[in-house]
Design a protein around this motif. Structure first.
Motif, PDB file in Angstrom:
ATOM      1  N   ASN A  80     -11.602  -0.736  -7.859  1.00  0.00           N
ATOM      2  CA  ASN A  80     -10.373  -0.445  -7.135  1.00  0.00           C
ATOM      3  C   ASN A  80      -9.981  -1.582  -6.203  1.00  0.00           C
ATOM      4  OD1 ASN A  80      -8.978   2.436  -7.217  1.00  0.00           O
ATOM      5  ND2 ASN A  80     -11.146   2.724  -7.731  1.00  0.00           N
ATOM      6  N   GLY A  93      -2.130   4.896  -5.655  1.00  0.00           N
ATOM      7  CA  GLY A  93      -3.052   3.929  -5.074  1.00  0.00           C
ATOM      8  C   GLY A  93      -4.381   3.849  -5.797  1.00  0.00           C
ATOM      9  N   ILE A  94      -5.271   4.769  -5.502  1.00  0.00           N
ATOM     10  CA  ILE A  94      -6.620   4.690  -6.053  1.00  0.00           C
ATOM     11  C   ILE A  94      -6.657   5.122  -7.520  1.00  0.00           C
ATOM     12  CG2 ILE A  94      -7.614   5.168  -3.776  1.00  0.00           C
ATOM     13  CD1 ILE A  94      -8.364   7.991  -4.869  1.00  0.00           C
ATOM     14  N   GLN A 110     -10.971   5.385   1.774  1.00  0.00           N
ATOM     15  CA  GLN A 110     -10.130   5.062   0.618  1.00  0.00           C
ATOM     16  C   GLN A 110      -8.982   4.149   1.044  1.00  0.00           C
ATOM     17  OE1 GLN A 110      -8.822   8.728  -1.149  1.00  0.00           O
ATOM     18  NE2 GLN A 110     -10.826   9.233  -2.005  1.00  0.00           N
ATOM     19  N   GLN A 111      -8.390   4.468   2.206  1.00  0.00           N
ATOM     20  CA  GLN A 111      -7.273   3.639   2.690  1.00  0.00           C
ATOM     21  C   GLN A 111      -7.741   2.222   2.997  1.00  0.00           C
ATOM     22  OE1 GLN A 111      -4.287   4.125   2.276  1.00  0.00           O
ATOM     23  NE2 GLN A 111      -3.075   4.484   4.095  1.00  0.00           N
ATOM     24  N   ARG A 123      -1.714   7.644  -1.784  1.00  0.00           N
ATOM     25  CA  ARG A 123      -2.824   6.845  -2.323  1.00  0.00           C
ATOM     26  C   ARG A 123      -3.477   7.517  -3.528  1.00  0.00           C
ATOM     27  NH1 ARG A 123      -4.662   8.574   2.630  1.00  0.00           N
ATOM     28  NH2 ARG A 123      -6.281  10.171   2.580  1.00  0.00           N
ATOM     29  N   ARG A 179      -7.724  -4.315  -1.144  1.00  0.00           N
ATOM     30  CA  ARG A 179      -7.165  -4.740  -2.436  1.00  0.00           C
ATOM     31  C   ARG A 179      -6.077  -5.784  -2.232  1.00  0.00           C
ATOM     32  NH1 ARG A 179      -4.410  -0.124  -5.906  1.00  0.00           N
ATOM     33  NH2 ARG A 179      -6.585   0.466  -6.266  1.00  0.00           N
ATOM     34  N   LEU A 210      -7.893   0.275  -0.221  1.00  0.00           N
ATOM     35  CA  LEU A 210      -6.563  -0.144  -0.658  1.00  0.00           C
ATOM     36  C   LEU A 210      -6.047  -1.314   0.175  1.00  0.00           C
ATOM     37  CD1 LEU A 210      -4.821   3.286  -1.379  1.00  0.00           C
ATOM     38  CD2 LEU A 210      -5.836   1.680  -3.001  1.00  0.00           C
ATOM     39  N   VAL A 264       0.885  -1.172   0.000  1.00  0.00           N
ATOM     40  CA  VAL A 264       0.000   0.000   0.000  1.00  0.00           C
ATOM     41  C   VAL A 264       0.915   1.212   0.000  1.00  0.00           C
ATOM     42  CG1 VAL A 264      -1.836   1.242   1.178  1.00  0.00           C
ATOM     43  CG2 VAL A 264      -1.748  -1.259   1.296  1.00  0.00           C
TER      44      VAL A 264
END
Length: 502
Positions: A351, A341-342, A401-402, A337, A408, A405, A333
């Motif tokens: 995502n 990242g995103i 959002q974190q 981001r 993911r 990730l 990660v």
């Protein structure tokens, strides 16, 4: 006083970048300007040089009030800026670069002989004798730095701003640059030295201005500012409430999962060794420029490791690209981001399953049922607050959002998760939630390598912390030895008496 910046404030779209910041520089002095990423150093310099307009505050330079609207005005007034990526024309000669756009003329034509003599004369003041007719691309980084400085001197600069000037130099080249800076001082020129290597700051700078969160938090002669105090001013305090989350100090040592020994690549990573054990959070600490992110990229195969070894579960590995590391059970990660990242215009669903797509495809078509099952499971497990899996990820808060990730990589069933600055840019409540989530994952057996510039995060969550300084691992502290004093001592690359903080 040569330069005085007082009460400087600047906001971008309502986001405060500077709040009543200040900076003063005397003639013929080298002023260190330091701070972590986002501290406001670059914004302050861009306001001084006319790249940005200030919202509030006053600036005086060389005895008069100034308000530059473009960099050319600052240059004409005697302020020269040498950026980290040196702004030279690589295929033009040394002489042409020094006099670019100011070439001496004779009968309306460029006087190459005069330009050559002038270039040789100014370089001689720095004890540099080179062929000024050769393209600058033929010379090393230190020589190119001095060509840029020579250009500033021929522009009658009273103040030279150097942005991370030693970042790509070896020890010999740094010594040459420092002698050049001393020559500038002797001729009455002042220097603002933006850097992060503490030993270099103490070797060349007269005073220091420290910035944090858009404010000037300390000013001092270098001789009166101990290294540990400088580090503490830069880092500040924020997350003391998380200390209650700290893991048990008496947990027995678990088997090593990822072992990195003497890793190196270029000047950013010189000699790094660290261990990430099964079911533990291993912290990676260090000041800006210490090599933390670069080390993570080496482990993940995003950059090629030039020396050293990596072992996973006792077996030596070579990761030539991220796909190799992912196949071996490593996830990353990244620090930023929004950039790495995103994918902002894609949905949460898309995502979250990006890294898993090769396993979700059948005959080139994504198995939507499996994708839905995985996305639903991780939204629930990580508590992602969203309207639906099809909501664009850009509409979520930073903390959510974190979490996407994190999901993911968790969906790839990793053995090691590297997470760089896990709580950057998210509110304090979400920070606590992310750290608790990492703790739970480690308790379930995941090995976590957590990179953080926040001391309190490391004290709250890590089972052990490896400290980097200038691309080298200088200390590894187990849980029982972790304290603010110990981390500060290691980051300042010095040993303090037990319990004492300078």
């Amino acid at each position: 006083m040569l330069l005085s910046m007082q009460g400087i404030s600047k906001a971008f779209a309502g986001v405060v970048a500077l709040k009543s910041a200040s900076l003063e520089v005397e003639p013929a002095e080298v002023m260190a300007l330091v701070g972590q990423n986002g501290a406001g150093k670059s914004t302050l310099i861009k306001i001084l040089t006319g790249v940005y307009r200030r919202d509030e505050g006053s600036i005086t330079f060389n005895g008069r009030n100034i308000d530059f609207t473009m960099p050319a005005e600052a240059q004409s007034a005697g302020i020269a800026t040498i950026y980290q990526e040196i702004n030279l024309a690589p295929q033009r000669s040394v002489a042409e670069n020094i006099y670019l756009s100011r070439e001496p003329k004779r009968f309306g034509l460029i006087d190459h002989a005069a330009m050559r003599r002038g270039a040789e004369a100014v370089l001689k003041t720095f004890n540099l004798s080179i062929d000024v007719d050769r393209p600058v691309a033929h010379f090393d980084a230190a020589t190119r730095q001095m060509v840029a400085i020579a250009r500033a001197v021929t522009q009658n600069a009273r103040l030279v701003i150097m942005d991370e000037p030693t970042s790509s130099l070896d020890e010999r080249e740094v010594a040459v640059l420092f002698e050049t800076i001393r020559t500038l001082k002797r001729s009455g020129v002042a220097v603002i030295f933006i850097g992060h290597r503490l030993d270099e700051l103490y070797a060349i700078c007269d005073r220091v201005t420290i910035m944090r969160d858009g404010q000037t938090v300390a000013k001092s002669p270098m001789a009166d500012m101990p290294k540990m105090a400088l580090v503490r001013h830069m880092l500040g305090k924020e997350l003391a409430a998380f200390q209650a989350m700290a893991p048990d100090q008496d947990v027995p040592e678990r088997p090593a999962r990822l072992v990195v020994e003497n890793a190196g690549a270029g000047v950013r990573v010189r000699d790094v060794s660290l261990t990430v054990r099964e079911g533990e959070i291993s912290g990676l600490a260090g000041l800006l420029g210490s090599g933390r992110t670069e080390t993570a990229r080496l482990i993940f195969g995003a950059d090629r490791m030039q020396r050293g070894t990596i072992r996973m579960d006792g077996k030596e590995r070579v990761y030539r690209e991220p796909a190799d590391a992912i196949a071996d059970g490593i996830g990353l990660v990244s620090e930023d981001r929004k950039i790495d990242g995103i994918v902002p215009d894609m949905s949460i669903r898309e995502n979250m399953t990006l890294a898993l797509l090769p396993k979700l495809k059948k005959a080139g078509i994504v198995d939507r049922a499996r994708q839905d099952e995985i996305v639903t499971r991780y939204i629930r497990a990580l508590g992602v607050k969203c309207a639906s899996p099809d909501q664009p990820i850009k509409e979520l808060s930073g903390g959510n959002q974190q979490k996407v990730l994190l999901a993911r990589w968790l969906a790839t069933d990793p053995r090691v998760l590297i997470i760089d600055e896990p709580t950057r840019g998210i509110d304090i409540g979400a920070k606590s939630e992310i750290l608790k989530l990492l703790r739970n994952l480690a308790d379930e057996g995941l090995s976590v390598l957590m990179i953080s510039s926040e001391l309190e995060e490391l004290l709250a969550a890590a089972d052990r912390v490896t400290v980097l300084s200038d691309g080298t691992s200088v200390a590894t502290l187990p849980r029982k030895d972790l304290s603010e004093a110990a981390l500060l001592s290691a980051m300042a690359h010095q040993v303090a008496p037990e319990g004492e903080i300078a």
